[in-house]
Design a protein around this motif. Sequence first.
Motif, PDB file in Angstrom:
ATOM      1  N   LEU A 129       0.861  -1.181   0.000  1.00  0.00           N
ATOM      2  CA  LEU A 129       0.000   0.000   0.000  1.00  0.00           C
ATOM      3  C   LEU A 129       0.898   1.233   0.000  1.00  0.00           C
ATOM      4  O   LEU A 129       1.313   1.718   1.044  1.00  0.00           O
ATOM      5  CB  LEU A 129      -0.918   0.004   1.222  1.00  0.00           C
ATOM      6  N   SER A 130       1.170   1.751  -1.182  1.00  0.00           N
ATOM      7  CA  SER A 130       2.089   2.886  -1.314  1.00  0.00           C
ATOM      8  C   SER A 130       1.334   4.203  -1.210  1.00  0.00           C
ATOM      9  O   SER A 130       0.103   4.254  -1.204  1.00  0.00           O
ATOM     10  CB  SER A 130       2.803   2.812  -2.668  1.00  0.00           C
ATOM     11  N   ALA A 131       2.120   5.299  -1.127  1.00  0.00           N
ATOM     12  CA  ALA A 131       1.520   6.636  -1.087  1.00  0.00           C
ATOM     13  C   ALA A 131       0.733   6.909  -2.365  1.00  0.00           C
ATOM     14  O   ALA A 131      -0.305   7.591  -2.337  1.00  0.00           O
ATOM     15  CB  ALA A 131       2.615   7.683  -0.898  1.00  0.00           C
ATOM     16  N   GLY A 132       1.220   6.371  -3.501  1.00  0.00           N
ATOM     17  CA  GLY A 132       0.510   6.552  -4.767  1.00  0.00           C
ATOM     18  C   GLY A 132      -0.867   5.916  -4.740  1.00  0.00           C
ATOM     19  O   GLY A 132      -1.834   6.474  -5.274  1.00  0.00           O
ATOM     20  N   ILE A 133      -0.998   4.749  -4.105  1.00  0.00           N
ATOM     21  CA  ILE A 133      -2.295   4.086  -4.002  1.00  0.00           C
ATOM     22  C   ILE A 133      -3.248   4.906  -3.146  1.00  0.00           C
ATOM     23  O   ILE A 133      -4.414   5.111  -3.504  1.00  0.00           O
ATOM     24  CB  ILE A 133      -2.137   2.663  -3.417  1.00  0.00           C
ATOM     25  N   VAL A 134      -2.744   5.400  -2.018  1.00  0.00           N
ATOM     26  CA  VAL A 134      -3.580   6.199  -1.119  1.00  0.00           C
ATOM     27  C   VAL A 134      -4.063   7.470  -1.822  1.00  0.00           C
ATOM     28  O   VAL A 134      -5.233   7.860  -1.726  1.00  0.00           O
ATOM     29  CB  VAL A 134      -2.809   6.541   0.168  1.00  0.00           C
ATOM     30  N   LEU A 135      -3.160   8.138  -2.537  1.00  0.00           N
ATOM     31  CA  LEU A 135      -3.534   9.342  -3.274  1.00  0.00           C
ATOM     32  C   LEU A 135      -4.569   9.019  -4.344  1.00  0.00           C
ATOM     33  O   LEU A 135      -5.555   9.760  -4.533  1.00  0.00           O
ATOM     34  CB  LEU A 135      -2.296   9.969  -3.913  1.00  0.00           C
ATOM     35  N   SER A 136      -4.389   7.903  -5.040  1.00  0.00           N
ATOM     36  CA  SER A 136      -5.345   7.501  -6.074  1.00  0.00           C
ATOM     37  C   SER A 136      -6.707   7.173  -5.469  1.00  0.00           C
ATOM     38  O   SER A 136      -7.750   7.445  -6.072  1.00  0.00           O
ATOM     39  CB  SER A 136      -4.806   6.295  -6.847  1.00  0.00           C
ATOM     40  N   MET A 137      -6.716   6.581  -4.272  1.00  0.00           N
ATOM     41  CA  MET A 137      -7.975   6.322  -3.573  1.00  0.00           C
ATOM     42  C   MET A 137      -8.728   7.627  -3.323  1.00  0.00           C
ATOM     43  O   MET A 137      -9.949   7.714  -3.507  1.00  0.00           O
ATOM     44  CB  MET A 137      -7.706   5.619  -2.242  1.00  0.00           C
ATOM     45  N   ALA A 138      -7.990   8.652  -2.910  1.00  0.00           N
ATOM     46  CA  ALA A 138      -8.610   9.949  -2.665  1.00  0.00           C
ATOM     47  C   ALA A 138      -9.178  10.544  -3.953  1.00  0.00           C
ATOM     48  O   ALA A 138     -10.234  11.184  -3.947  1.00  0.00           O
ATOM     49  CB  ALA A 138      -7.584  10.906  -2.048  1.00  0.00           C
ATOM     50  N   VAL A 139      -8.483  10.315  -5.067  1.00  0.00           N
ATOM     51  CA  VAL A 139      -8.968  10.801  -6.369  1.00  0.00           C
ATOM     52  C   VAL A 139     -10.274  10.102  -6.748  1.00  0.00           C
ATOM     53  O   VAL A 139     -11.226  10.744  -7.206  1.00  0.00           O
ATOM     54  CB  VAL A 139      -7.894  10.586  -7.465  1.00  0.00           C
ATOM     55  N   VAL A 140     -10.339   8.777  -6.547  1.00  0.00           N
ATOM     56  CA  VAL A 140     -11.575   8.040  -6.829  1.00  0.00           C
ATOM     57  C   VAL A 140     -12.720   8.597  -5.986  1.00  0.00           C
ATOM     58  O   VAL A 140     -13.824   8.861  -6.496  1.00  0.00           O
ATOM     59  CB  VAL A 140     -11.407   6.532  -6.556  1.00  0.00           C
ATOM     60  N   LEU A 141     -12.466   8.780  -4.692  1.00  0.00           N
ATOM     61  CA  LEU A 141     -13.491   9.293  -3.789  1.00  0.00           C
ATOM     62  C   LEU A 141     -13.958  10.682  -4.234  1.00  0.00           C
ATOM     63  O   LEU A 141     -15.163  10.985  -4.216  1.00  0.00           O
ATOM     64  CB  LEU A 141     -12.958   9.343  -2.356  1.00  0.00           C
TER      65      LEU A 141
END
Length: 311
Positions: A129-141
């Motif tokens: 679970l990288s920072a890129g995944i977390v940021l992308s999750m926020a983009v989806v939301l």
Amino acid sequence: MGASAPEHLLPALAALGAATTWAFGSLLFRRLLQRASGVRPPSPGAVNLTKNSVALLVMGALWLLDGARLPTLDSLPWLVGSGLLGFSIGDTLYIAALPRAGVQRAAMVVLMQVPLASLLAFGLFGSRLSAGIVLSMAVVLGGVLLVLVEAADEAPHARAERRRGLMLVTVAMLAYSVNIVLGHRGLSGAALFAGSLVRMLAGIGGAFLAAPMEQRVVPVANALGELVRPFRERALLGALLVAVAANAIVGLPLFHYALRGLEPGIAAILCSTTPLFTLLLGRFFGERHGALAWIGTVVGFAGVAGVVHYS
């Protein structure tokens, strides 16, 4: 690179075709639940059971053509759990949400299953679970929220129905997320079609277990009797089969052909384009969406692509 492009072109088109059929099927399911050509609309559970029954026949044919290999015993609990959550609970609640929340809102909420599944895989199995995944999750939301805030209904009854629909599709999305994690675990130890067949059988069996729950949540009277009504009424079954064909008879073979010919990440991205196609096809069903829905859908899809890219 150039030599492999034609080899991947057909699977990529198949993935987009599967996403298109799912979008088309969702729009048809919504219309069917609102009015079924003069026939009393079926319950969401009845729609889902019919869909899964036809899909089982398609999956069985694909399984036989693939050599009729059996899944391993170790994979069965994961596959059954995945089928119960995804094909039974998740699909029934998603179908129930379509006439209440609207197809575009429901499709966008379901898009959250991709980042949430990554989060669950991290928590349960220690996946990356990288920072890129977390940021992308926020983009989806962010994309989902843009779609949800657009064009609120004015009538109190419409707002209440929309909230109920969003609640149903949110629970469906949670079920889908766990289904993805369990299914990935089970399919890693089973042949693709054999594992999918077990999941489908679990989904069909789960429909009868979930019927009493549906009676309280949707609600619908005599849920068990309503569940099999399409198999007793020819007119209703005929209306249902048009919508079911898009999801099962056309969509399933395209989806599995894409899985066979593409990297898993690419297949996941292309199959996640369903909300883009619900926007485009929705115009033929009388649905109109403003700029926020278009922007939010594109943003949400970009976020999904980011989650897959960084996974």
